[in-house]
Design a protein around this motif. Structure first.
Motif, PDB file in Angstrom:
ATOM      1  N   ASN A  59     -32.951 -32.658  20.852  1.00 13.89           N
ATOM      2  CA  ASN A  59     -33.645 -32.316  19.605  1.00 13.89           C
ATOM      3  C   ASN A  59     -34.795 -31.351  19.853  1.00 13.89           C
ATOM      4  OD1 ASN A  59     -32.144 -33.950  17.696  1.00 13.89           O
ATOM      5  ND2 ASN A  59     -33.035 -35.725  18.744  1.00 13.89           N
ATOM      6  N   ALA A  60     -34.769 -30.705  20.992  1.00 14.65           N
ATOM      7  CA  ALA A  60     -35.799 -29.720  21.298  1.00 14.65           C
ATOM      8  C   ALA A  60     -35.659 -28.512  20.380  1.00 14.65           C
ATOM      9  CB  ALA A  60     -35.671 -29.284  22.750  1.00 14.65           C
ATOM     10  N   GLY A  76     -34.830 -32.784  25.349  1.00 16.02           N
ATOM     11  CA  GLY A  76     -35.588 -33.910  24.802  1.00 16.02           C
ATOM     12  C   GLY A  76     -36.136 -33.562  23.442  1.00 16.02           C
ATOM     13  N   ASP A  77     -37.405 -33.829  23.231  1.00 20.94           N
ATOM     14  CA  ASP A  77     -38.087 -33.474  21.984  1.00 20.94           C
ATOM     15  C   ASP A  77     -39.114 -32.370  22.226  1.00 20.94           C
ATOM     16  OD1 ASP A  77     -36.867 -35.461  20.221  1.00 20.94           O
ATOM     17  OD2 ASP A  77     -37.950 -36.940  21.415  1.00 20.94           O
ATOM     18  N   VAL A  92     -38.382 -27.742  30.637  1.00 18.04           N
ATOM     19  CA  VAL A  92     -39.348 -28.302  29.696  1.00 18.04           C
ATOM     20  C   VAL A  92     -38.637 -29.444  28.996  1.00 18.04           C
ATOM     21  CG1 VAL A  92     -40.823 -27.872  27.698  1.00 18.04           C
ATOM     22  CG2 VAL A  92     -40.459 -26.065  29.400  1.00 18.04           C
ATOM     23  N   LEU A  93     -39.160 -30.653  29.108  1.00 14.77           N
ATOM     24  CA  LEU A  93     -38.463 -31.805  28.559  1.00 14.77           C
ATOM     25  C   LEU A  93     -39.438 -32.839  28.034  1.00 14.77           C
ATOM     26  CD1 LEU A  93     -37.294 -34.047  31.499  1.00 14.77           C
ATOM     27  CD2 LEU A  93     -38.236 -31.795  31.969  1.00 14.77           C
ATOM     28  N   GLY A  94     -38.911 -33.985  27.647  1.00 13.95           N
ATOM     29  CA  GLY A  94     -39.750 -35.014  27.057  1.00 13.95           C
ATOM     30  C   GLY A  94     -40.294 -34.542  25.725  1.00 13.95           C
ATOM     31  N   ILE A 110     -42.201 -29.174  33.125  1.00 15.49           N
ATOM     32  CA  ILE A 110     -43.196 -29.645  32.161  1.00 15.49           C
ATOM     33  C   ILE A 110     -42.562 -30.810  31.418  1.00 15.49           C
ATOM     34  CG2 ILE A 110     -44.813 -28.963  30.369  1.00 15.49           C
ATOM     35  CD1 ILE A 110     -44.918 -27.176  32.866  1.00 15.49           C
ATOM     36  N   SER A 111     -43.176 -31.981  31.481  1.00 15.45           N
ATOM     37  CA  SER A 111     -42.541 -33.163  30.888  1.00 15.45           C
ATOM     38  C   SER A 111     -43.581 -34.080  30.262  1.00 15.45           C
ATOM     39  CB  SER A 111     -41.740 -33.909  31.960  1.00 15.45           C
ATOM     40  OG  SER A 111     -42.596 -34.411  32.982  1.00 15.45           O
ATOM     41  N   GLY A 112     -43.126 -35.256  29.838  1.00 13.56           N
ATOM     42  CA  GLY A 112     -44.021 -36.204  29.187  1.00 13.56           C
ATOM     43  C   GLY A 112     -44.579 -35.630  27.908  1.00 13.56           C
ATOM     44  N   ASN A 113     -45.882 -35.820  27.717  1.00 14.25           N
ATOM     45  CA  ASN A 113     -46.575 -35.250  26.562  1.00 14.25           C
ATOM     46  C   ASN A 113     -47.453 -34.076  26.966  1.00 14.25           C
ATOM     47  OD1 ASN A 113     -45.767 -37.199  24.424  1.00 14.25           O
ATOM     48  ND2 ASN A 113     -46.809 -38.664  25.763  1.00 14.25           N
ATOM     49  N   ALA A 114     -47.087 -33.422  28.042  1.00 20.28           N
ATOM     50  CA  ALA A 114     -47.890 -32.310  28.543  1.00 20.28           C
ATOM     51  C   ALA A 114     -47.973 -31.181  27.520  1.00 20.28           C
ATOM     52  CB  ALA A 114     -47.303 -31.805  29.855  1.00 20.28           C
TER      53      ALA A 114
END
Length: 331
Positions: A59-60, A76-77, A92-94, A110-114
């Motif tokens: 859903n990115a 990811g989002d 780039v994920l999460g 780049i992941s998480g909520n970065a």
């Protein structure tokens, strides 16, 4: 050029008044998607190159003038917008967000909520994750890792195998490299350099033109500033554990003295780092004892030792320097 995806016109979302449309793969991309798989959302075809193995999945979404190129992936989002570029083999994920003119390249992740924005550049095999933030014209490279809620901004450089963690901040033109680690609520700013295996933690502030090197550990509520040069096995937990004197003499150089877990008291300058005894021997040929700078350093060092109870055991060492120079001062 053969197109590798098409738009699914009946599957759209709206972001900030802009309609984004989901894509569907027209070809197999090894280890990424197979023909017919749905991807993420784009504003138009300029957002995702038809060349290489780059892909936007799940859903990115990518919008505005942002571009995904080469073999990069956004999944990811994750959100990529403005004039940002994701290229190389970057991922780039999460729920990560890339915006403004940020560039994610090479094999960076780049992941998480970065959140990476501004004109920052993140490359190499670096990792920005959790709630870390990169802004300004920060340069992140090598195997650097930004974890927790750490932040890098301004014109700072984070390179090598360095680690930023917790709520620390690296700003201005500061540089963190080699295997250095910054954590806690520490702030590294100005033109400071933290390198080699140095560790800065707790509520420490590193400022000015300070250099933290070796296996130094700066912690507690210590503030290192000015032209401090910290080396060796420094163990500094407060402002009573170090002193900077200068500029000295015609050279305008600076001398730093600080506690050291290996040799007790270490004296540093650009040309020397070692014990007080070694400094005495070195200074015989390097420092003019009759110069105003030398006398200033000695008197300041003696006052420094006498004013700090934790340093009283080094008073005899400083007395050696004072006694060595006293006869020459009357020449």
């Amino acid at each position: 050029m053969r197109k590798k995806y098409e738009f699914v016109n009946d599957d759209t979302i709206e972001v900030d008044g802009i309609t984004l449309t989901r894509i569907r793969s027209l070809v197999d991309i090894p280890c990424v998607v197979t023909a017919g798989d749905l991807g993420g959302y784009l504003e138009d075809e300029e957002n995702l190159s038809h060349s290489g193995q780059c892909w936007v999945g799940d859903n990115a979404w990518v919008m505005n003038n942002a571009r995904v190129l080469n073999d990069a992936s956004v999944s990811g989002d994750a959100e990529v917008m403005s004039d940002a570029i994701v290229s190389g083999e970057a991922r780039v994920l999460g729920a990560a967000i890339i915006s403004d003119s940020a560039h994610i390249l090479n094999s960076a992740t780049i992941s998480g909520n970065a959140f990476v924005h501004g004109k920052s550049s993140v490359g190499g095999r670096s990792l920005i994750t959790d709630n870390a933030t990169v802004n300004g014209e920060a340069f992140i490279n090598g195997n650097a890792r930004l974890l927790g809620s750490s932040a890098a901004s301004g014109f700072c450089r984070i390179e090598g195998n360095s680690v930023l963690d917790d709520d620390c901040m690296v700003i201005d033109c500061a540089s963190i490299t080699d295997d250095a680690e910054i954590s806690g609520f520490s702030v590294v700013k100005g033109n400071s350099v933290v390198c080699e295996t140095a560790y800065v933690s707790d509520n420490t502030t590193i400022d000015g033109n300070s250099q933290i090197m070796g296996s130094s550990h700066i912690h507690g509520n210590a503030t290192i500033s000015g032209f401090s040069l910290i080396r060796g096995e420094a163990d500094i937990s407060s402002n009573n554990n170090h002193l900077v004197i200068g500029p000295l003499g015609h050279s305008g150089g600076y001398l730093t003295a600080h506690t050291d877990s290996e040799i007790g008291l270490r004296v540093n300058c650009d040309e020397f780092s070692g014990s007080t005894e070694d400094f005495i021997q070195w200074s015989k040929n390097q420092i003019d004892p009759r110069s105003e700078g030398s006398i200033e350093w000695i008197s300041s060092m003696v006052s420094f030792i006498e004013a700090r109870p934790s340093f009283m055991k080094y008073k005899s060492d400083i007395a050696l320097v004072r006694d060595l120079l006293r006869p020459r001062q009357t020449d």
